[in-house]
Design an enzyme around this catalytic site. Structure first.
Site, short mmCIF file in Angstrom:
data_model
loop_
_atom_site.label_atom_id
_atom_site.label_comp_id
_atom_site.label_asym_id
_atom_site.label_seq_id
_atom_site.Cartn_x
_atom_site.Cartn_y
_atom_site.Cartn_z
N ASP A 1 25.73 27.94 -22.82
CA ASP A 1 26.21 26.64 -23.28
C ASP A 1 27.63 26.32 -22.81
O ASP A 1 28.17 25.28 -23.12
CB ASP A 1 26.12 26.53 -24.82
CG ASP A 1 27.00 27.56 -25.52
OD1 ASP A 1 27.75 28.27 -24.84
OD2 ASP A 1 26.92 27.65 -26.77
N ASP B 1 20.91 32.24 -22.55
CA ASP B 1 21.48 32.40 -23.88
C ASP B 1 20.62 31.61 -24.88
O ASP B 1 20.06 30.57 -24.52
CB ASP B 1 22.92 31.88 -23.88
CG ASP B 1 23.57 32.02 -25.24
OD1 ASP B 1 23.56 33.13 -25.79
OD2 ASP B 1 24.06 31.00 -25.77
N ASP C 1 30.34 31.53 -23.39
CA ASP C 1 29.64 32.36 -22.40
C ASP C 1 30.38 32.43 -21.07
O ASP C 1 29.79 32.84 -20.07
CB ASP C 1 28.22 31.82 -22.17
CG ASP C 1 27.34 31.99 -23.39
OD1 ASP C 1 27.45 33.04 -24.05
OD2 ASP C 1 26.57 31.07 -23.70
#
Length: 671
Positions: free
Chosen positions: A568, A375, A572
């Site tokens: 993080d 990400d 997510d």
């Protein structure tokens, strides 16, 4: 998703301060280990640990005393028999006393195993082999096998202590007490007794007992026990502090936000404890292998003892001796001890680095990692957003544009929303916001008095059919603002790439990661800029949370290698859960990350990604070295034993010697 939840306390269990390796096969003193409950409620951990440590020390010294006494009688017996030529009842008695001193525990455990149907374990093999040696009048060999086996066991236990300490240090995360402020007085209580909303005082040098927010005071805190990061962190009123941190300087008044059972330290301790129950495939194979291997060898020994004399007329004692040698050689302790210890060493080393791995199966998976999806926001970038440009349109002013955006984003906890609120210089009147709706992947819709405000990305404008001139800009994230269906302009939000990100990406490629992808909900322009700077050739932009899940799912099904997703840990959670290996970065204080991720990196250091791969590969390499060494030596000496070329002395080398070498080799993981 490949996850193994295997509960097999016979092979490897961790709880409190004691690792019980092979409780049955290895023959640990069950009275000594009985005090440990695998349930291990965190609040009882430290309470039990001191008593268990005292018992362990007593156990160690009593074992040493027994070994010295047994060795003394054994050496005197050898001198009388081989140097002075004295045989008879005196010499036999000396060997018998030496044998009983070290062998009583093994015989007792073998008998207990028989009572519960656990016949084919190491204690049984040693008991049959040594008593058989006494029966055919091989007294020195019988005593030596038991004595040197117990010496090897003692040395292995010393080696185990090193591994134990690497994880046991985590137990010190729990503070013994909390200074509760109540009715103007400070009362010393257990952390478990403090409720949410109560105030606690943390003095310099004390460990913070519970998660909370600083109400008063400034200080510097040591987070190394949680994150592995040695640089202390400054904290001030309004900052969050977590249980396990150490207050280094100032006096802090903290408002408790979580009960102890839900605190960071409690979660970490539970996570580490549960990790030992999740076995790697190699461990599960060795478990199954030992169940078949030992009975087969016992059957083979019985055939060797009785069939040749029956058909060839040779001496029974000769073949019985060979069979007994075979039993000693066949003890599988080198395999079933060193392999779980190796994985535990890998888990311990990771924990010391501030990386929590939820089971040895995940060490195996990450060692063969080929695909990594990362990400962008908060993982590759700092996630610290700042307003860099305000571009009003349609006769709106900069002040109006920022005002409407700040009001609309009032209730959002997204980092971009916080950046907009922080950029607004005035007071935000909360009572003006009548309605608020968050549209996942698009933005927010809010009503301020009777005025309808839309704040979000380009997709939101197309969805609501709002005419606008600019879709994206280079160098930042664009946030569009719409007031009563009139385009008011846009705000550019900038984020910085982490300093170590480029090096981390380079290291991952060097370690053989074949495919690196960047996933982001941000615009294509921003994604392209970040990807080019980091040397990532494949990226996907403007993704909704469900798009990320679909993309990772496709990667998992399409590719043979393991797929990891690194996020993080805040927004997510679904994609972290779907990947073969879900890795949460900067998860300190994030409940969702600790619950969902397979590997939790407690701080934001991207270089810990290649570090955990190296730890996992070193663990796997050492474990395979031990398997090859143990099997090669066992098979070599088994062959010698069958043809009569191996004595009890060679059998000792094949059993105790190899077990000791493999244990010491496994300890290299901690370096």
């Amino acid at each position: 998703m490949l996850k193994h939840y295997v509960d097999d306390s016979e092979y490897f269990s961790y709880c409190g301060t004691r690792i019980a390796v092979l409780l049955n096969a290895k023959g640990e003193d069950m009275d000594y280990i009985q005090g440990i409950s695998h349930e291990c409620v965190v609040c009882k951990l430290n309470e039990k640990s001191e008593k268990l440590e005292m018992k362990h020390n007593e156990h160690k010294f009593s074992t040493l005393y027994i070994l010295i006494s047994s060795t003394t009688f054994y050496v005197i017996g050898l001198v009388l028999k081989f140097l002075l030529g004295i045989e008879g009842i005196i010499t036999i008695s000396l060997f018998a006393i030496s044998y009983i001193l070290v062998g009583f525990k093994i015989i007792k455990l073998a008998f207990k195993g028989l009572m519960v149907g656990d016949i084919f374990n190491e204690n049984f093999l040693l008991t049959v082999a040594t008593l058989g040696a006494f029966a055919i009048m091989e007294y020195p060999e019988a005593a030596s096998v038991m004595l040197f086996y117990r010496i090897g066991e003692y040395l292995q236990d010393l080696a185990l202590n090193r591994s134990r300490k690497s994880i046991k240090s985590l137990l010190k995360l729990k503070a013994e007490f909390a200074n509760l402020k109540k009715n103007g007085e400070i009362i010393k209580v257990k952390p478990e007794e403090v409720k949410i909303g109560e105030l606690i005082l943390v003095r310099p040098g004390e460990r913070i007992p519970l998660d909370g927010v600083i109400i008063d005071g400034q200080s510097v805190v040591d987070t190394s026990a949680l994150t592995g990061e040695s640089i202390p962190r400054e904290v001030k009123p309004g900052d969050q502090v977590l249980s396990g941190m150490i207050n280094l300087s100032g006096l802090l008044l903290v408002k408790v936000t979580k009960e102890f059972k839900e605190s960071t330290v409690a979660r970490i301790l539970r996570l580490v404890e549960e990790a030992s129950a999740r076995k790697a495939r190699v461990e599960q194979f060795i478990t199954r292998f030992a169940r078949y291997y030992t009975p087969v060898v016992v059957g083979l020994a019985a055939l060797i003892a009785f069939l040749p004399p029956l058909f060839t007329g040779t001496l029974l004692t000769l073949w019985v001796y060979r069979a007994l040698v075979l039993l000693v050689i066949s003890c599988p302790c080198a395999l079933i001890l060193s392999i779980p210890l190796g994985y535990f060493g890998g888990l311990g080393k990771s924990a010391k680095e501030g990386i929590l791995v939820k089971g040895s199966n995940f060490l195996d998976l990450i060692a063969s990692l080929k695909i990594v999806a990362i990400d962008k926001t908060g993982t590759l970038t700092k996630g610290v957003f700042k307003v860099s440009e305000i571009i009003p349109e349609n006769e709106f002013s900069r002040e109006e544009l920022l005002y409407y955006a700040a009001l609309a984003e009032l209730h959002s906890n997204h980092p971009i929303a916080r950046a907009i609120r922080e950029a607004y210089p005035g007071e935000i009147a909360k009572e003006l916001v009548n309605e608020y709706v968050e549209i996942a992947g698009y933005g927010v819709k809010a009503k301020i008095n009777s005025t309808l405000i839309l704040v979000g990305n380009d997709r939101l404008l197309h969805k609501e059919n709002i005419k606008h001139r600019v879709c994206d800009v280079v160098g930042g994230t664009i946030v569009h603002v719409v007031v009563d269906n009139v385009y008011a302009g846009y705000i550019v939000i900038s984020d910085e790439i982490k300093e170590e990100a480029t090096l981390a990406i380079r290291e991952l490629k060097r370690l053989g990661v074949e495919k690196l992808l960047m996933l982001t909900g941000d615009s294509r322009h921003v994604a392209k800029t970040v990807a080019e700077k980091l040397g990532i050739t494949e990226y996907y932009a403007e993704l909704l949370p469900e798009d990320k899940v679909r993309l990772v799912e496709k990667l998992c099904l399409k590719n043979k290698g393991q797929v990891a997703f690194v996020g993080d840990g805040v927004n997510d959670a679904p994609v972290i859960a779907r990947a073969d290996i879900g890795i949460a970065m900067g998860a300190l204080g994030s409940d969702a990350a600790i619950e969902v991720a397979d590997i939790v990196i407690m701080d934001d250091d991207l270089l810990k990604l290649p570090r955990i791969i190296r730890i996992a590969r070193k663990t796997r390499s050492i474990i395979f070295q031990n398997i090859i060494l143990a099997l090669t030596v066992k098979m070599f000496f088994l062959s010698l034993g069958i043809i009569g070329e191996a004595t009890m002395w060679e059998a000792l080398i094949a059993d105790v010697g190899v077990a000791l070498v493999t244990v010491l080799n496994a300890m290299r993981i901690l370096k």
